[in-house]
Design an enzyme around this catalytic site. Structure first.
Site, mmCIF file in Angstrom:
data_model
loop_
_atom_site.group_PDB
_atom_site.id
_atom_site.type_symbol
_atom_site.label_atom_id
_atom_site.label_comp_id
_atom_site.label_asym_id
_atom_site.label_seq_id
_atom_site.Cartn_x
_atom_site.Cartn_y
_atom_site.Cartn_z
ATOM 1 N N ASP A 1 5.274 -4.878 15.851
ATOM 2 C CA ASP A 1 5.305 -4.587 14.413
ATOM 3 C C ASP A 1 4.455 -3.351 14.096
ATOM 4 O O ASP A 1 4.896 -2.438 13.388
ATOM 5 C CB ASP A 1 4.786 -5.819 13.656
ATOM 6 C CG ASP A 1 4.659 -5.567 12.164
ATOM 7 O OD1 ASP A 1 5.656 -5.745 11.439
ATOM 8 O OD2 ASP A 1 3.554 -5.183 11.719
ATOM 9 N N GLY B 1 -0.193 -19.927 7.827
ATOM 10 C CA GLY B 1 0.978 -19.137 7.440
ATOM 11 C C GLY B 1 0.816 -17.643 7.670
ATOM 12 O O GLY B 1 1.670 -16.854 7.259
ATOM 13 N N LYS C 1 5.496 0.611 12.756
ATOM 14 C CA LYS C 1 4.862 1.304 11.628
ATOM 15 C C LYS C 1 4.222 2.620 12.081
ATOM 16 O O LYS C 1 4.290 3.625 11.375
ATOM 17 C CB LYS C 1 3.818 0.380 10.990
ATOM 18 C CG LYS C 1 4.459 -0.826 10.296
ATOM 19 C CD LYS C 1 3.430 -1.918 10.030
ATOM 20 C CE LYS C 1 4.059 -3.093 9.294
ATOM 21 N NZ LYS C 1 3.144 -4.270 9.242
ATOM 22 N N ILE D 1 0.843 -1.192 0.000
ATOM 23 C CA ILE D 1 0.000 0.000 0.000
ATOM 24 C C ILE D 1 0.881 1.246 0.000
ATOM 25 O O ILE D 1 1.681 1.429 0.905
ATOM 26 C CB ILE D 1 -0.934 0.045 1.227
ATOM 27 C CG1 ILE D 1 -1.690 -1.269 1.374
ATOM 28 C CG2 ILE D 1 -1.906 1.204 1.113
ATOM 29 C CD1 ILE D 1 -2.500 -1.369 2.658
#
Lengths: 430, 430
Positions: free
Chosen positions: A203, A189, A207, A138
């Site tokens: 994480d 996964g 960001k 994105i």
């Protein structure tokens, strides 16, 4: 027009993203050359395990000596997709020292040490680009850094971690508990064997730091970001959100304080109304709202992770950095001129949804309401519910400073009539 | 770091967008200077009616001689927000000849003559940026041109005209007819006194041409875009769409042909399923899907028009162009190296929703079905409905070439048993 000496690229890391970068650079070499204005070739690929089978990756390019690769002196651009702080940081700064520009997908490193990296790039007249570090394919870094460069961004609000969105979406649609949903994410996964970075919000916090820094033209590191993960979110929380016409999402929220003299950045699970566009972001997708003075409300949506999407972002940056190289210019560097401080979580203005287990006797509600009033927190709605001699109270507050809200909760815990605080969740997006 | 001689900007046009550009350049001068690396000042504003009251616009900057302004020789950047083909084209080329770069919001001009303008810019080492020409504040040109420069875009599908979306949304939510909804749009300022450019799809077609050219790295002009407006859309069409779980939107669709050897670009009303994210784009908002090989599906959403949003896009470009000026570089120019031809509408593969008024007697369906079969068009669903001796047939086809679909309709018109073709609409987004 096209020069014939190719631009040389060193790739650090050849996992899911790196091998996809290699594949596209090989199969779409002509397109890249036409768009850059010069051919571009992979000059070396540094890996830790040289013996691993990597289909379509030229064996002769593989090396285990990443330092020697970035020191070669003929490398124009280094693509860093190894992640983590070291040796990535040392390799990137060495690359700058040897005349290369850098494209990185490393959110942890940029969020921890972006200012020093930008300074090193600037010192050596090099570029540092990292579109892939935030929300995969994105476009967010470039729109914030360039498209909105003439506007004033007030708020960035989004889902920037696919793993946690997958887990929360699964809990919402199937009624599963956290562990069960995590197991499914792992099996499919979407979650790594050690899911800590995702589920504990590290994480997303990295960001958020990157987005806040770019959006508000100030320095924000991951340490400035208030962080809560999703491991405490229960099926009961999701059910409670549903009763309110909401769902639960892990949100990254970067805001300018009301008077504009500071900013805040935070990551935590929150209830958002089903009517909010972010509520319908499913599975591992990401979506980010950007609110600015002139543009109003913009939304960017797409796959937030994965080899191909991340490679798309890396290669977009590669084209830009190569074009800059050819015109001997550099793109926008760090913009931190506002020097706005980052306020602590306590100063964030938000709303709480609080579930209390209380004694089922007269006067409890009055007592609870008094605690809210004493802390200056105004109540929006209360729902009372009896069950087997005990009762529960669900309180949703009006907007108040997070510090006032959390000291209200502390005071509630001390009441004799409050048996326990079953859950606390912020309410956003209204 | 900051140089003191300011960059000089000439503004052509001071209507809704121009006055907002002026306001932001005046009130946010310090921010713009910090982001550019040099102060930037308005050196002149060319208008047609100098006596009009323009609050906050410095009277001493106003001139009626736009040509003299762009010829001054000390202008670094010309912002063109007058629109239309002439005198905008002549002013822009004169600006390039006198050393200025250009930021334009002029979709009609770029869609008609973008190649020549880009060539003129390149000849004089100048930039031509036009983010504001497509979908207002939504960053689309830059993401397509830069963020996805390392990817292969296969499809761009979106709502790029706010006026028609407002009208169709109104028809959908209130059951109003086209004229009634247009009247409301006009009263609320969403439609101009002469709404032709919007409702006949010219505005959207210009944007489709620009998007297709950038997405596929080839030349597409507005003349290459198949265009149908919304003036024929009836309340019955909307009701019919609803029965199918769809809504009607005016879509701009740019696609790579199946084998990649050509591209198509078209603007027409189409039914899309309510489950498609574009179905929930309300009022005058715009939203665009971009599908590419590596990134997958991205969506960009926001206000597609209006003074402030358009000014946001203009000023983002202004910052970029000024930065390029300072580093004596230029940004990406025209990229048309693929030279892919634009195929005519007949080769587009799509689906039709057709309502037929037919005689209410046995064998009609068989006759109709035979016509579809003869033209190689496969039927997905048929709904038959009797009413007072007459009957209606609603046929939804599978995907087929538009030429085959339209010759099917021609043949149906010739059947004795078909009293009339009540409506034809394409079905997209599935």
């Amino acid at each position: 027009m096209m020069r014939t000496r190719p631009l040389k690229v060193a790739l650090l890391g050849c996992g899911v993203v790196g091998s996809e970068v290699t594949r596209i650079m090989t199969t779409h070499a002509d397109d890249l050359a036409a768009r850059i204005g010069a051919p571009v070739e992979l000059a070396g690929i540094a890996v830790r395990r040289p013996d691993k089978v990597r289909e379509g990756v030229p064996a002769e390019l593989i090396t285990t000596d990443a330092t020697a690769l970035v020191k070669r002196g003929d490398i124009d651009v280094v693509i860093e997709v190894i992640g983590g702080i070291e040796p990535a940081r040392k390799l990137i700064t060495t690359a700058f020292e040897h005349g290369a520009s850098v494209v990185s997908a490393n959110k942890a490193l940029v969020a921890a040490d972006g200012a020093a990296l930008h300074a090193a790039a600037e010192e050596h007249g090099a570029d540092l680009y990292y579109e892939a570090a935030v929300a995969g394919a994105i476009p967010l870094v470039r729109p914030l850094r360039e498209s909105l460069a003439g506007d004033k961004v007030n708020r960035v609000l989004g889902i920037v971690n696919g793993t946690t969105n997958f887990i929360l979406d699964k809990m919402d649609t199937s009624g599963a508990g956290y562990s069960e949903a995590l197991d499914e994410a792992t099996a499919l996964g979407y979650a790594e064997a050690d899911p800590t970075a995702d589920v504990e919000g590290f994480d997303a916090a990295a960001k958020a730091a990157i987005l806040a820094g770019i959006a508000f033209h100030t320095r924000v590191t991951i340490d400035d970001v208030h962080r809560e993960g999703i491991t405490e979110v229960t099926a009961a929380d999701i059910a409670s959100a549903k009763r309110m016409g909401c769902t639960v999402k892990l949100l990254a929220i970067c805001e300018r304080a009301a008077h504009g003299e500071s900013v805040t950045a935070r990551v935590h699970p929150a209830m958002i109304p089903l009517t909010h566009p972010l509520a319908s972001v499913r599975e591992a997708y990401n979506a980010v709202f950007v609110e600015s003075d002139a543009a109003g409300q913009l939304m960017f949506y797409g796959p937030g992770a994965g080899g191909s999407p991340t490679a798309s972002a890396v290669l977009g940056d590669l084209v830009a950095v190569c074009r800059n190289k050819l015109s001997e210019a550099t793109g926008p560097g760090e913009s931190a001129y506002t020097q706005l401080p980052v306020s602590p979580m306590g100063e964030v203005v938000t709303r709480y949804h609080i579930s209390l287990d209380v004694a089922d006797k007269p006067g409890v509600l009055a007592q609870v309401a008094m605690v809210f009033a004493e802390h200056g927190v105004s109540i929006d709605t209360v729902r009372q519910q009896g069950k087997d001699g005990e009762a529960s109270l669900v309180v949703v507050t009006h907007r108040a400073a997070d510090a006032a809200l959390s000291s209200t909760v502390e005071a509630l815990r001390k009441l004799d009539t409050v048996r326990g605080v079953a859950s606390i969740m912020r309410v956003e997006g209204e």
